[in-house]
Design a protein around this motif. Sequence first.
Motif, PDB file in Angstrom:
ATOM      1  N   ALA A   1      18.628  87.869  17.609  1.00 41.16           N
ATOM      2  CA  ALA A   1      19.579  88.976  17.548  1.00 41.16           C
ATOM      3  C   ALA A   1      20.513  88.879  16.345  1.00 41.16           C
ATOM      4  CB  ALA A   1      20.403  89.022  18.838  1.00 41.16           C
ATOM      5  N   ALA A   2      20.816  87.660  15.937  1.00 45.76           N
ATOM      6  CA  ALA A   2      21.730  87.449  14.797  1.00 45.76           C
ATOM      7  C   ALA A   2      21.183  86.335  13.928  1.00 45.76           C
ATOM      8  CB  ALA A   2      23.127  87.111  15.305  1.00 45.76           C
ATOM      9  N   PRO A   3      20.124  86.615  13.155  1.00 40.74           N
ATOM     10  CA  PRO A   3      19.517  85.573  12.313  1.00 40.74           C
ATOM     11  C   PRO A   3      20.538  84.953  11.364  1.00 40.74           C
ATOM     12  CG  PRO A   3      18.139  87.536  12.363  1.00 40.74           C
ATOM     13  CD  PRO A   3      19.431  87.895  13.028  1.00 40.74           C
ATOM     14  N   GLY A   4      20.532  83.635  11.287  1.00 43.11           N
ATOM     15  CA  GLY A   4      21.427  82.935  10.380  1.00 43.11           C
ATOM     16  C   GLY A   4      22.761  82.540  10.969  1.00 43.11           C
ATOM     17  N   LEU A   5      23.068  83.022  12.177  1.00 44.74           N
ATOM     18  CA  LEU A   5      24.386  82.747  12.748  1.00 44.74           C
ATOM     19  C   LEU A   5      24.549  81.279  13.097  1.00 44.74           C
ATOM     20  CD1 LEU A   5      27.082  83.960  13.637  1.00 44.74           C
ATOM     21  CD2 LEU A   5      26.079  84.374  15.888  1.00 44.74           C
ATOM     22  N   ASN A   6      23.540  80.670  13.705  1.00 34.70           N
ATOM     23  CA  ASN A   6      23.644  79.251  14.049  1.00 34.70           C
ATOM     24  C   ASN A   6      23.807  78.388  12.806  1.00 34.70           C
ATOM     25  OD1 ASN A   6      23.621  78.416  16.862  1.00 34.70           O
ATOM     26  ND2 ASN A   6      21.679  79.511  17.042  1.00 34.70           N
ATOM     27  N   ALA A   7      23.044  78.679  11.768  1.00 38.87           N
ATOM     28  CA  ALA A   7      23.143  77.909  10.530  1.00 38.87           C
ATOM     29  C   ALA A   7      24.505  78.101   9.882  1.00 38.87           C
ATOM     30  CB  ALA A   7      22.033  78.322   9.559  1.00 38.87           C
ATOM     31  N   ALA A   8      25.021  79.334   9.910  1.00 40.24           N
ATOM     32  CA  ALA A   8      26.336  79.604   9.335  1.00 40.24           C
ATOM     33  C   ALA A   8      27.435  78.901  10.118  1.00 40.24           C
ATOM     34  CB  ALA A   8      26.593  81.105   9.302  1.00 40.24           C
ATOM     35  N   LEU A   9      27.229  78.743  11.433  1.00 37.49           N
ATOM     36  CA  LEU A   9      28.203  78.032  12.260  1.00 37.49           C
ATOM     37  C   LEU A   9      28.337  76.585  11.804  1.00 37.49           C
ATOM     38  CD1 LEU A   9      30.008  77.569  14.732  1.00 37.49           C
ATOM     39  CD2 LEU A   9      27.950  77.426  16.138  1.00 37.49           C
ATOM     40  N   THR A  10      27.206  75.966  11.502  1.00 33.85           N
ATOM     41  CA  THR A  10      27.244  74.582  11.029  1.00 33.85           C
ATOM     42  C   THR A  10      27.953  74.486   9.691  1.00 33.85           C
ATOM     43  OG1 THR A  10      25.183  74.080  12.191  1.00 33.85           O
ATOM     44  CG2 THR A  10      25.824  72.595  10.413  1.00 33.85           C
ATOM     45  N   ARG A  11      27.722  75.459   8.813  1.00 34.94           N
ATOM     46  CA  ARG A  11      28.327  75.432   7.482  1.00 34.94           C
ATOM     47  C   ARG A  11      29.804  75.782   7.512  1.00 34.94           C
ATOM     48  NH1 ARG A  11      24.258  79.280   5.967  1.00 34.94           N
ATOM     49  NH2 ARG A  11      25.764  80.280   4.615  1.00 34.94           N
ATOM     50  N   ALA A  12      30.152  76.774   8.358  1.00 36.75           N
ATOM     51  CA  ALA A  12      31.539  77.243   8.371  1.00 36.75           C
ATOM     52  C   ALA A  12      32.429  76.412   9.284  1.00 36.75           C
ATOM     53  CB  ALA A  12      31.589  78.707   8.802  1.00 36.75           C
ATOM     54  N   GLY A  13      31.848  75.785  10.299  1.00 34.79           N
ATOM     55  CA  GLY A  13      32.635  74.953  11.192  1.00 34.79           C
ATOM     56  C   GLY A  13      33.183  75.672  12.398  1.00 34.79           C
TER      57      GLY A  13
ATOM     58  N   LEU B   1      28.354  72.769  15.947  1.00 39.88           N
ATOM     59  CA  LEU B   1      27.117  72.183  16.461  1.00 39.88           C
ATOM     60  C   LEU B   1      26.318  71.659  15.281  1.00 39.88           C
ATOM     61  CD1 LEU B   1      26.083  75.008  18.969  1.00 39.88           C
ATOM     62  CD2 LEU B   1      27.059  72.795  19.554  1.00 39.88           C
ATOM     63  N   THR B   2      26.133  70.368  15.220  1.00 40.72           N
ATOM     64  CA  THR B   2      25.426  69.775  14.087  1.00 40.72           C
ATOM     65  C   THR B   2      24.062  69.220  14.479  1.00 40.72           C
ATOM     66  OG1 THR B   2      26.567  67.671  14.481  1.00 40.72           O
ATOM     67  CG2 THR B   2      27.542  69.175  12.872  1.00 40.72           C
ATOM     68  N   ILE B   3      23.823  69.037  15.771  1.00 39.18           N
ATOM     69  CA  ILE B   3      22.523  68.560  16.245  1.00 39.18           C
ATOM     70  C   ILE B   3      21.929  69.660  17.132  1.00 39.18           C
ATOM     71  CG2 ILE B   3      21.285  66.811  17.555  1.00 39.18           C
ATOM     72  CD1 ILE B   3      23.520  64.870  16.904  1.00 39.18           C
ATOM     73  N   GLY B   4      20.877  70.255  16.659  1.00 42.42           N
ATOM     74  CA  GLY B   4      20.301  71.372  17.390  1.00 42.42           C
ATOM     75  C   GLY B   4      21.220  72.578  17.306  1.00 42.42           C
ATOM     76  N   HIS B   5      20.954  73.572  18.123  1.00 43.28           N
ATOM     77  CA  HIS B   5      21.830  74.733  18.176  1.00 43.28           C
ATOM     78  C   HIS B   5      21.630  75.448  19.499  1.00 43.28           C
ATOM     79  CE1 HIS B   5      18.038  76.310  16.344  1.00 43.28           C
ATOM     80  NE2 HIS B   5      18.253  77.284  17.193  1.00 43.28           N
ATOM     81  N   GLU B   6      22.550  76.355  19.804  1.00 42.68           N
ATOM     82  CA  GLU B   6      22.515  77.066  21.072  1.00 42.68           C
ATOM     83  C   GLU B   6      21.619  78.303  20.950  1.00 42.68           C
ATOM     84  OE1 GLU B   6      22.402  77.728  24.460  1.00 42.68           O
ATOM     85  OE2 GLU B   6      24.142  76.407  24.292  1.00 42.68           O
ATOM     86  N   HIS B   7      20.681  78.441  21.876  1.00 40.61           N
ATOM     87  CA  HIS B   7      19.802  79.608  21.863  1.00 40.61           C
ATOM     88  C   HIS B   7      20.459  80.816  22.522  1.00 40.61           C
ATOM     89  CE1 HIS B   7      16.148  77.937  20.156  1.00 40.61           C
ATOM     90  NE2 HIS B   7      16.341  76.849  20.879  1.00 40.61           N
TER      91      HIS B   7
ATOM     92  N   ASP C   1      18.601  85.769  22.640  1.00 41.09           N
ATOM     93  CA  ASP C   1      18.371  84.639  21.731  1.00 41.09           C
ATOM     94  C   ASP C   1      19.167  84.863  20.447  1.00 41.09           C
ATOM     95  OD1 ASP C   1      17.259  82.851  19.775  1.00 41.09           O
ATOM     96  OD2 ASP C   1      15.492  82.630  21.040  1.00 41.09           O
ATOM     97  N   VAL C   2      20.075  83.935  20.156  1.00 36.03           N
ATOM     98  CA  VAL C   2      20.944  84.060  18.986  1.00 36.03           C
ATOM     99  C   VAL C   2      20.130  84.230  17.711  1.00 36.03           C
ATOM    100  CG1 VAL C   2      22.710  82.930  17.582  1.00 36.03           C
ATOM    101  CG2 VAL C   2      22.753  82.681  20.072  1.00 36.03           C
ATOM    102  N   ASP C   3      19.094  83.419  17.544  1.00 39.29           N
ATOM    103  CA  ASP C   3      18.342  83.435  16.298  1.00 39.29           C
ATOM    104  C   ASP C   3      17.589  84.734  16.079  1.00 39.29           C
ATOM    105  OD1 ASP C   3      19.199  80.890  15.625  1.00 39.29           O
ATOM    106  OD2 ASP C   3      17.514  79.911  16.628  1.00 39.29           O
TER     107      ASP C   3
END
Length: 527
Positions: free
Chosen positions: A208-220, A163-169, A204-206
């Motif tokens: 319960a698991a802070p940083g997971l959405n951002a890491a998803l974008t970086r890790a693919g 996910l590169t535009i926005g992220h899933e809550h 809410d992902v952000d």
Amino acid sequence: MASEPSPTPPDFAAESALERIAKRAHATPVVVIGGGMAGLVAAHECAKVGLKVTVLEASDRLGGVVRATDVAGLRLDAGAESFATRGGHVRALIDELGLGDHVVTPAAGGAWVAGLGGSTDAAPLPGGGVLGIPSNPWAPEVRRIIGTNGSWRAYVDRLRPPLTIGHEHSLGKLVRSRMGQLVLQRLVAPVTTGVYSASPDDIDVDLAAPGLNAALTRAGSLSGAVDLLQSERAGAAPGSAVGGIDGGMTRLVDALVARLRDLEVELRTESPVARIESTAGGGWVVVTEPSALDEPALPLATSALPVAESMIPLAEAVSASLPAAAVIVATDEAAARSLLAPLVPGLAAEVGPSPVVEIITLVIADERLDAAPRGTGVLTVPGSYTAKALTHSTAKWEWIARAAGPGVHAVRVSFGAQGEEPATAGLDDAAAAELALAEASALLGIPLQPASLRGASRARFAQSQPAAVIGRPEVVSAARTAIAAVPGLGAAGAWLSGTGLAQVVPDARAEADRIRDALLWEYPAAS
């Protein structure tokens, strides 16, 4: 004509700043409504600087969810049995109260997950991961739970674009779309239901698991994001690490109460509050409920009056109106909103229902449990069992095993979750214990006989709305802002901070600091 300077209060005229603050503190009454951990911590923070503090608790005990129960000769935690070590806030309080040498860590047996169906109904929950999301879907311990088909589906996550535009809550939507239903149902849902009493779709992902959405974008990929987060946190204390106290978490309450008494805090139990009233001078009056309207009247100790005239209703004897320069409401959300809404513009008086959980503590004599067949506890796939979780306390805590002795075991069985009334709710104590024993038999994989049950205890808790539920931060922020706008009013508790002592303790301390700073640096309102 030049304006004259504001007069200095006579008592403070010839004193130093510190002397003035000390005198002001000792003359400034603060009422804390609620004697749970949030209320006790807030009272402690205020009393440390000399404020005159009274704590009002509606029930007959202090400590809230940190409470003890005596079962078959064992004194056990009926509610909170541990604390998260993150932030170090709870440990700092424990050290301050002289209990640091009694902190213990749980056994390394690990938890299991049950309700998988088929010939392998239960298996050890894989280590690592984030909220049950695995970093390697092909790991043997993961494949044992979700099967080969589940591992193939989870592996597709590696092939999908990030996910590169926005992220899933929604955690549930994120896991379902990336790794499939089996990962969601068998690994993630047991964790969120057990920890938050909520469905993954509502988490809410952000939060319960802070940083997971951002890491998803970086890790693919989601599994890659979990792996990345684990690598970044290497060497740091895991966020899920917990500690306990030898002898039970209620020792923390006992030590805190003893310290409050040393600080001359007045602690009143069985003192429900009817309302808070504002005064013309800008202060407050806290009015307690008559706690025993239907009790027989009490005779006066000494009286020359006729018997009929020497009786006073007990309700009048225990009612009170307490003046206060400030009031901190540290109750559950429903009671807090009911008390504060008439005084706080924009604060809603009611909210939706909160999760209700019942914990049945069993003491069982069965040597087959000595081997800890399901580690330190079991989480369940939602809908597979009546119970949502089980803790094998004697396998988890050495101090309980030592107190129980060989062949005797303490087990806690939990019922109820978000939007789900506990299955024990309509049962009497005997029937609830019978159901808990049957669930324990199934979850532990050992047929436990009724004759092995030495004792049982039951505790019911109305939990706060989970802080990680989608939309909850906005609700809490609005409440905090509204309350803080009214001078002399404060609020603390799990409904604002989130559940768990690691969140409740620092939040209550911060709110008490806000209130006491305002009182000490401004002349207190007249009572």
